[in-house]
Structure formats: C-alpha cells, structure tokens
Design an enzyme around this catalytic site. Structure first.
Site, short mmCIF file in Angstrom:
data_model
loop_
_atom_site.label_atom_id
_atom_site.label_comp_id
_atom_site.label_asym_id
_atom_site.label_seq_id
_atom_site.Cartn_x
_atom_site.Cartn_y
_atom_site.Cartn_z
N TYR A 448 0.83 -1.21 0.00
CA TYR A 448 0.00 0.00 0.00
C TYR A 448 0.87 1.27 0.00
O TYR A 448 0.62 2.21 -0.76
CB TYR A 448 -0.88 -0.06 1.25
N LYS A 452 0.97 4.08 -2.83
CA LYS A 452 0.55 5.45 -2.50
C LYS A 452 1.65 6.47 -2.79
O LYS A 452 1.36 7.61 -3.16
CB LYS A 452 0.13 5.52 -1.02
P1 NAI Z 1 -13.71 2.69 1.42
O1 NAI Z 1 -13.37 1.25 1.49
O2 NAI Z 1 -14.83 3.18 2.26
O3 NAI Z 1 -14.01 3.10 -0.08
C1 NAI Z 1 -13.25 2.64 -1.14
C2 NAI Z 1 -14.19 2.24 -2.26
O4 NAI Z 1 -13.42 1.85 -3.38
C3 NAI Z 1 -15.08 1.08 -1.91
O5 NAI Z 1 -16.45 1.44 -2.02
C4 NAI Z 1 -14.68 0.00 -2.89
O6 NAI Z 1 -15.78 -0.80 -3.31
C5 NAI Z 1 -14.11 0.79 -4.02
N1 NAI Z 1 -13.20 0.00 -4.82
C6 NAI Z 1 -12.24 -0.84 -4.40
N2 NAI Z 1 -11.61 -1.40 -5.43
C7 NAI Z 1 -12.15 -0.89 -6.56
C8 NAI Z 1 -11.89 -1.05 -7.93
N3 NAI Z 1 -10.96 -1.91 -8.35
N4 NAI Z 1 -12.61 -0.35 -8.80
C9 NAI Z 1 -13.58 0.48 -8.40
N5 NAI Z 1 -13.87 0.68 -7.10
C10 NAI Z 1 -13.16 0.00 -6.18
O7 NAI Z 1 -12.37 3.48 1.73
P2 NAI Z 1 -12.06 5.02 2.02
O8 NAI Z 1 -11.48 5.10 3.37
O9 NAI Z 1 -13.17 5.87 1.67
O10 NAI Z 1 -10.83 5.25 1.03
C11 NAI Z 1 -10.85 6.04 -0.11
C12 NAI Z 1 -9.43 6.30 -0.56
O11 NAI Z 1 -8.76 7.05 0.45
C13 NAI Z 1 -8.59 5.07 -0.79
O12 NAI Z 1 -7.74 5.29 -1.90
C14 NAI Z 1 -7.75 4.97 0.46
O13 NAI Z 1 -6.53 4.30 0.26
C15 NAI Z 1 -7.53 6.42 0.76
N6 NAI Z 1 -7.19 6.68 2.15
C16 NAI Z 1 -8.13 6.59 3.12
C17 NAI Z 1 -7.79 6.87 4.43
C18 NAI Z 1 -8.79 6.87 5.50
O14 NAI Z 1 -8.43 7.27 6.62
N7 NAI Z 1 -10.01 6.48 5.24
C19 NAI Z 1 -6.39 7.15 4.82
C20 NAI Z 1 -5.51 7.30 3.70
C21 NAI Z 1 -5.91 7.05 2.42
#
Ligand code: NAI
Length: 587
Positions: A448, A452
């Site tokens: 990851y 990133k």
């Molecule tokens: P989340 O799990 O709630 O949302 C991510 C969404 O991406 C999910 O709905 C999932 O179905 C979708 N997804 C996964 N693989 C996919 C694909 N191949 N094609 C299309 N959709 C896909 O996660 P969250 O927390 O909202 O994360 C959003 C972004 O923020 C991610 O890139 C994560 O790495 C990044 N991030 C989040 C942090 C946090 O504190 N929540 C911290 C640092 C980064």
C-alpha cells in the site's frame, strides 16, 4: 442641520441600472478609449473597463446624502474603492444596495467623512463588485465623533516604474456625462464660474477611468477581468484638454500603487491609488456545467466527494466495483446505485459505473460512461482503494500486485483516457489519493505504501504534462473513518473522523479556483497541511573535480543531512540545476 447619526446600517437601495452594450461603449469613449483599444468600443467580444462600476454611484450618492442629512453645499466625493468579484458583463441589469458604515469627525473646521459600502449584483446572479465610497462633508464636522484612521499609502521614493500619458479632449466631459453624471459643473460655463472655476472641469471619475485603462494596459494588458481592486483619493480638479500622466509603481506580485498628475503643472490630481490584479477568486466554489468522475464512490470518502460535487452543480459518474475490502469477490452494483439514488434525491445528476479501475479496459469504460452520459470529463478523483496488509516477508506477490493494481495502476488506467479528453478541451482537474502511510511509512503495508507513494510520482509528472492545458493535478492524503480504516484508526476517534471533514479540500483541489498543481495536502478532522519532498541545502564535499574517499563524506555528514532551509523543487531540472551550480556558489 446635523448629520443623522442613526442612519448607520440602514439599507440604501437597491437601485437598478439597466444597461446595453451601447452604455458600455459610451463609458469607454467617455474615458478616452478608441481604436487603440477597440476591445472596449466594439460590440464584438466587447470587454468592460472595470471602472465602469463607478457609474452605479450616481444613483446612490443623492440617496446617501439624504439618508445622512449632509449639508449639500460642502459635499465632495473624497475616495472610492472598488473590489471586483466577477468580471462585469457588457450588458444586463445591475442591482446595487448598501448602507452607511461609518461617520468620522475631522473637527469643526475640517469636516466629516461619511463611509458607505455597497454590493452590486448582475442579473445573471453574479455578485460583481463591492464599492466603498468616502464622501467628504466639509460643513458637517465637529459632531463629537472619532477621527478617521490615518491611511498611509507607502509610495516608494523612486521614480515611477511605468508612466502612461494621455490627453483627454477639451470636449471629454460632454461625452463622459452621458454615462450618468450630468452635474452642471462639468458642462455649464456660468455654473462653473459661480463655483469658482474658469470653465467647466473634468469629472474626477472620468480621470479615474483614464487611470484604470492605463493600469490595465501596463499590468494586465487585454485582460480587464483580472482587475481585483481599484482604490484612490480624488485630490484636485482638472480642466478638460490638459494632458495627464498616470504614474505606476509596481509594489508586489499583483499589486501596484498609482497617481494621476496634471502633466503641465505636475500637481497630483488623483492620489493614494491602489491597484490589485490577478485571477478572480470566485466566492462560491461551484461545478455547474462540469462533469466529474469519482472512483470508489460507492462508500466512504468517495461517496461524500460525489455527493458534495453534485450538490454544487457537477454531473457525476459514481464508479464503484462494490467488492470486498481486500478487493476480492465479484463485486456488486449496490453501492454505486445507492449513491446515485442519493444524488438524484437531492436534485442532482449522476450515473453509476461498476467497472474495476484495476484494468486498462475498466479505466477506459469508466471514462466512456462519462462521455456517453454527459459528453465530457472535467474532473477525475482517483479514490478507489483496497487493503491487503502483511509484513514484508509474508507479503505474497499476489497481495503486492492486487494493491498496486487498484491504487497505482488504477489511477493510470482511468487518468490516461480522462487526460486525453482534458488536454483536448484545455481544462482539467485530477486528484490522486495518497496516504500518510505512503508519505511517512506504516508497519505491515509495504504494498500500500509503495502504491501510495507511486501516486505522488505520477502526480509530479502529470502536473508538468498538464500545465500547458490548464490540467491541474494534486494529491490528497485523507484520514477518515471508513470500511478501510475501521480496524486501523483508534476507536475513540472513529466518530470524529468524518469524511465530510476531508471533502472541502478535495473539492477545492478539483475546482476552477484551485491555483496550485503538483501539491500534496493532508486532510483529516478539519485539519489540513501541505506535505512535500523536502530537499536540504546540502554541502559541497571537496572541489567537485578531484575524486575522494567515502570517509571524506563523514566530515560533513551533518551538513549533508540537515533539512534546515530545505525547499520543495518544482521539477527535476531545478534540482539538477542546483547540483550543476553547486560549486559556483560561495559555500
Ligand atoms: P472505502 O473502502 O470506504 O471506499 C473505497 C471504495 O473503493 C469502496 O467502495 C470500494 O468498493 C471501491 N473500490 C475498491 N476497489 C475498486 C476497484 N478496483 N474499482 C472500483 N472501485 C473499487 O475506503 P475510504 O477510506 O473511503 O478510502 C478512499 C481512498 O482514500 C482510498 O484510496 C484509500 O486508500 C484512501 N485513504 C483513506 C484513508 C482513510 O483514513 N479512510 C487514509 C488514507 C488514504
């Protein structure tokens, strides 16, 4: 007769001014425009000289006088400041309303100052400008009020950096008055003599228009919409036909000071001029007419981004594969469909897309769904994400690969076709999503963190390749409670880590107003800061010519490693430039 001190704060107006392109051109001719700046005089692609704003004062000044109960015999338009929010369209209806905000007492013999502030809106709904007028009431001083704060405009000692000569014609007031100020002093010889002048005098506001043209010509040629603020003090009368000079001192990026002098006598006619310029900062961030793609928008942060974009007028492609947290499973249409339904319930426009970002074909289809549904792509937020945490030795290649496929390759697959559309249209905003884990490291997340940080590298190049086409590429490092972070973040903070507190930064970075490209911002719980690759000043070891042993480094290790005075380079060329010049600078 005494000033009505209770008038402060009472609304004056609204006054409306219905104007056509002919009024715009008439004003321009009144302030000396002609064939040399046809943009202001020809209805084809007509541009408005921003000082045209001052014509709204004609209706307001009498009302201001009545409201304040000023002694009309002693009234002078002392100062006028205009702050521009949006360019003035060449025709429409202007609506102006405001209030008296201050009375200042300069003493019985010196008079009073009445300050009034007005907002002007256009019939297209835009707030165009704020005007702050200072009326000098010579006969109304001594009412026991406080004195006005001293206003020091720091004119440099040096000669002006720019001078613009102009020769208003002897008939100039006859044209200018047709824009609204029909006071006899500017046309009637008898009246002028009674008022103590040899002949009718120029309108101060006409000279003001000459100065505005001069400032635009020197500082934002051809771009009057870039004028942000125009402020000045009217100092002395001027007779028509007397040549003038606008003297300009460039003070800072986007700021100049100016004066107008009588070119024959050298006397200052308009003083304390301030001119600010630059790109407009729209007050409200809106996305009307824009098409946005948000990947992984079925849940967590992406869902909130999509909702907020739609609330502000964007048409949104809600992409989500709907798979498991680690990316496994067949996926589901549910998450994307639900967010589309939420957007539609709020009156917004959105379509769902269920493709995976993790393949070239999927990326292509995501962009295609925007083109098919809405005809273009202006904004792309690469947000989709999964996790497969393992310590390094237990990191099976498929877990390494799956995470890179979604985060890093996924951004490549979707950004590439979107970039093509944006390049063609000359506008685009791309947001990449990194993470504190990637920027600073996190135990058990080598896949990851590598992905990133790879995204930051992708941004560093896209910002350069997009620069020419107004494609801005930035990166957000969010912290928010979601499925992804449910077992990572401290439980006590989960409720506080709302994705809604991250969204303002994401929205700003994909807005038209966003002034930056190639930046990384941390965003969580309403706390924001910038992260960058910092490069220390370093040290020259020996003379740059003679080969030396590695032990030699140790003598300067601290200096080599020191980050004090570090900087963030815009591109590799800048950094290599410093290397090449290292031995030319004194150590
Ligand atoms: P989340 O799990 O709630 O949302 C991510 C969404 O991406 C999910 O709905 C999932 O179905 C979708 N997804 C996964 N693989 C996919 C694909 N191949 N094609 C299309 N959709 C896909 O996660 P969250 O927390 O909202 O994360 C959003 C972004 O923020 C991610 O890139 C994560 O790495 C990044 N991030 C989040 C942090 C946090 O504190 N929540 C911290 C640092 C980064």
């Amino acid at each position: 007769m005494a000033l009505d001190l209770s008038a402060i704060g009472k609304q004056i107006g609204p006054y409306t001014k219905d104007y056509t392109w002919k009024d715009t051109v008439l004003y321009a001719l009144g302030v000396g425009a002609g064939f040399s700046d046809l943009d202001y005089c020809y209805e084809k692609d007509l541009k408005v000289i921003p000082s045209f704003a001052i014509t709204t004062a004609y209706d307001l000044m009498p009302e201001l006088a009545t409201a304040s109960n000023i002694n009309l015999a002693g009234i002078l338009h002392g100062e006028h400041e205009i702050i521009f929010h949006n360019p003035i369209p060449p025709e429409g209806i202007l609506s102006t309303a405001g209030a008296i905000t201050h009375y200042y007492d300069k003493g019985k013999d010196k008079g009073a100052l009445i300050i009034a502030e007005f907002e002007t809106h256009h019939s297209n709904g835009d707030k165009l400008f704020t005007s702050i007028a200072t009326v000098f009431a010579r006969l109304d001083g001594g009412f026991g009020g406080e004195d006005a704060p001293k206003k020091q405009i720091p004119f440099p000692e040096r000669e002006p950096d720019m001078v613009v000569d102009a020769e208003p014609s002897e008939d100039q007031p006859l044209i200018f008055r047709l824009s609204g100020d029909i006071f006899q002093l500017h046309v009637d010889r008898e009246f002028a003599k009674m008022a103590g002048f040899e002949q009718p005098i120029m309108h101060g506001l006409c000279t003001h228009g000459y100065a505005c043209r001069a400032l635009i010509e020197k500082l934002v040629p051809g771009e009057p919409q870039k004028v942000r603020r125009l402020d000045c003090r009217f100092k002395r009368p001027l007779y028509p036909g007397v040549p003038i000079k606008t003297l300009i001192w460039q003070i800072d990026d986007g700021q100049a000071l100016w004066r107008v002098v009588n070119a024959e006598s050298g006397e200052v006619v308009i003083d304390n001029g301030v001119f600010e310029y630059g790109d407009p900062v729209k007050e409200e961030i809106r996305f009307d007419g824009r098409v946005a793609i948000v990947t992984g928008a079925g849940a967590g942060l992406g869902r909130v981004y999509a909702l907020e974009l739609a609330k502000r007028g964007a048409r949104v492609v809600v992409n989500d594969l709907g798979g498991a947290r680690d990316g496994s499973g067949q996926g589901s249409k549910n998450p994307a469909d639900q967010v589309v339904a939420e957007i539609q319930a709020l009156g917004g426009e959105a379509v769902a897309n269920y493709d995976s970002v993790a393949s070239v074909e999927g990326g292509g289809r995501i962009v295609k769904s925007a083109l098919e549904a809405f005809g273009t792509v202006d904004i792309l937020i690469n947000n989709a994400g999964i996790l497969r945490d393992k310590t390094f030795l237990k990191m099976a290649p498929q877990n390494w690969q799956a995470v890179l496929d979604v985060h890093l390759n996924g951004a490549f697959h979707v950004s590439r076709p979107a970039f093509g559309v944006m390049k063609q249209k000359g506008y685009g905003r791309i947001l990449l999503t990194t993470s504190a884990a990637g920027l600073y490291g996190n135990f058990g997340q080598s896949n990851y963190t590598a992905a990133k940080m790879g995204l930051v590298g992708l941004m560093n190049t896209l910002k350069l390749e997009g620069e020419k086409y107004d494609i801005k590429v930035n990166t957000i490092a969010p912290v928010a409670a979601s499925r992804l972070t449910a077992d990572i973040l401290p439980p006590d903070f989960i409720d506080k880590l709302k994705p809604e507190l991250v969204a303002p930064m994401a929205l700003y970075l994909v807005s038209e107003q966003c002034p930056v490209s190639g930046r990384v911002y941390n965003a969580g719980m309403g706390y924001f800061n910038r992260a960058a690759i910092a490069t220390g000043p370093g040290a020259q070891v020996r003379d740059g010519e003679n080969i030396f042993a590695p032990e030699q480094l140790l003598t300067q290790w601290e200096q080599i490693s020191d980050l004090k005075g570090a900087k963030a380079y815009w591109n590799a060329t800048e950094q290599i430039g410093d290397v090449l010049q290292a031995f030319e600078k004194p150590e």
